[in-house]
Design a protein around this motif. Structure first.
Motif, mmCIF file in Angstrom:
data_model
loop_
_atom_site.group_PDB
_atom_site.id
_atom_site.type_symbol
_atom_site.label_atom_id
_atom_site.label_comp_id
_atom_site.label_asym_id
_atom_site.label_seq_id
_atom_site.Cartn_x
_atom_site.Cartn_y
_atom_site.Cartn_z
ATOM 1 N N GLU A 136 1.036 -3.470 -2.419
ATOM 2 C CA GLU A 136 -0.044 -3.521 -1.430
ATOM 3 C C GLU A 136 0.468 -3.118 -0.048
ATOM 4 O OE1 GLU A 136 -1.493 -7.426 0.189
ATOM 5 O OE2 GLU A 136 -3.280 -6.867 -0.957
ATOM 6 N N ILE A 137 1.627 -3.621 0.324
ATOM 7 C CA ILE A 137 2.211 -3.301 1.625
ATOM 8 C C ILE A 137 2.545 -1.820 1.716
ATOM 9 C CG2 ILE A 137 4.252 -3.642 3.087
ATOM 10 C CD1 ILE A 137 4.287 -6.564 2.032
ATOM 11 N N ALA A 138 3.187 -1.298 0.681
ATOM 12 C CA ALA A 138 3.612 0.098 0.700
ATOM 13 C C ALA A 138 2.424 1.050 0.714
ATOM 14 C CB ALA A 138 4.503 0.384 -0.506
ATOM 15 N N VAL A 139 1.412 0.743 -0.062
ATOM 16 C CA VAL A 139 0.224 1.598 -0.108
ATOM 17 C C VAL A 139 -0.520 1.547 1.222
ATOM 18 C CG1 VAL A 139 -2.043 1.895 -1.182
ATOM 19 C CG2 VAL A 139 -0.023 1.525 -2.605
ATOM 20 N N PHE A 140 -0.625 0.375 1.809
ATOM 21 C CA PHE A 140 -1.268 0.244 3.117
ATOM 22 C C PHE A 140 -0.584 1.137 4.145
ATOM 23 C CE2 PHE A 140 -1.778 -1.647 7.302
ATOM 24 C CZ PHE A 140 -3.131 -1.937 7.359
#
Length: 213
Positions: A136-140
């Protein structure tokens, strides 16, 4: 030197002038140097702990673009645009924390002690996160860099369209991408053959709440 193509460089006009373009002039070429300059601008985007999880796979070879076409459900912009930038999320971005914070320390932005603490803390924290939270963090963060890349392209007179409609597993297979990297979006870049059509947005009063929902 990049030609500005008579684009109004005020921020408001760049934002309002950006369109999702799906028909490109196949004779227009965005050079490798221009792409590098655009990526330099785009990567000024913020990221969690400054870990910069974005990675860019730039596709300019006509044969490779032709192979991408069915993977992208035959959307013609994949072969017509000068370049396709596949934005990847590095799910092990924390392994580069030493390089990132060492650079910051060398630039005088942090002390050696702070650098060592940042490396230790970020490595420990991110490596222990549940996989879905890390994803989630990386995609954001790749979304942040992609938007900045689209606006940077517009400042240079180029057009883009963010594409989520493609087969990610087939992209990974085509380029031999390991599970460390997650393809997020595909971003054609070039010169519009047909202008992107204008769209409307919901009124701010319909989507904004002050102090309570």
């Amino acid at each position: 030197m990049i030609v500005q193509n008579e684009v109004d460089l005020s921020f408001t006009n760049i934002v309002e002038g950006r369109r999702s373009v799906r028909k490109y002039d196949s004779s227009a070429v965005v050079t490798e140097q221009e792409i590098r300059e655009l990526l330099e601008l785009a990567t000024k985007a913020p990221s969690s702990s400054n870990l910069q999880p974005w990675r860019f796979l730039v596709v300019t070879d006509p044969e490779l673009k032709a192979k991408l076409l069915p993977i992208a459900f035959n959307q013609q912009q994949v072969v017509e645009a000068s370049a396709i930038i596949i934005v990847l999320a590095d799910l092990e971005m924390y392994t580069l924390s030493d390089k990132i914070y060492e650079s910051a320390a060398a630039a005088g932005y942090m002390t050696e002690e702070v650098k060592n603490n940042m490396v230790a803390n970020s490595t420990r924290m991110y490596s222990s996160l549940p996989p879905e939270r890390l994803k989630e963090i990386a995609v954001f963060d790749t979304g942040l860099v992609a938007m900045q890349l689209m606006l940077a392209a517009r400042t240079k007179g180029y057009d883009t369209v963010p594409m989520g409609g493609y087969n990610r597993d087939q992209v990974k297979e085509l380029f031999g991408i390991s599970d460390r990297y997650l393809p997020t979006l595909m971003l054609p870049i070039g010169k519009a053959a047909v202008p992107g059509h204008p769209t409307t947005r919901l009124p701010i009063d319909d989507i904004t709440f002050f102090n309570k929902l």
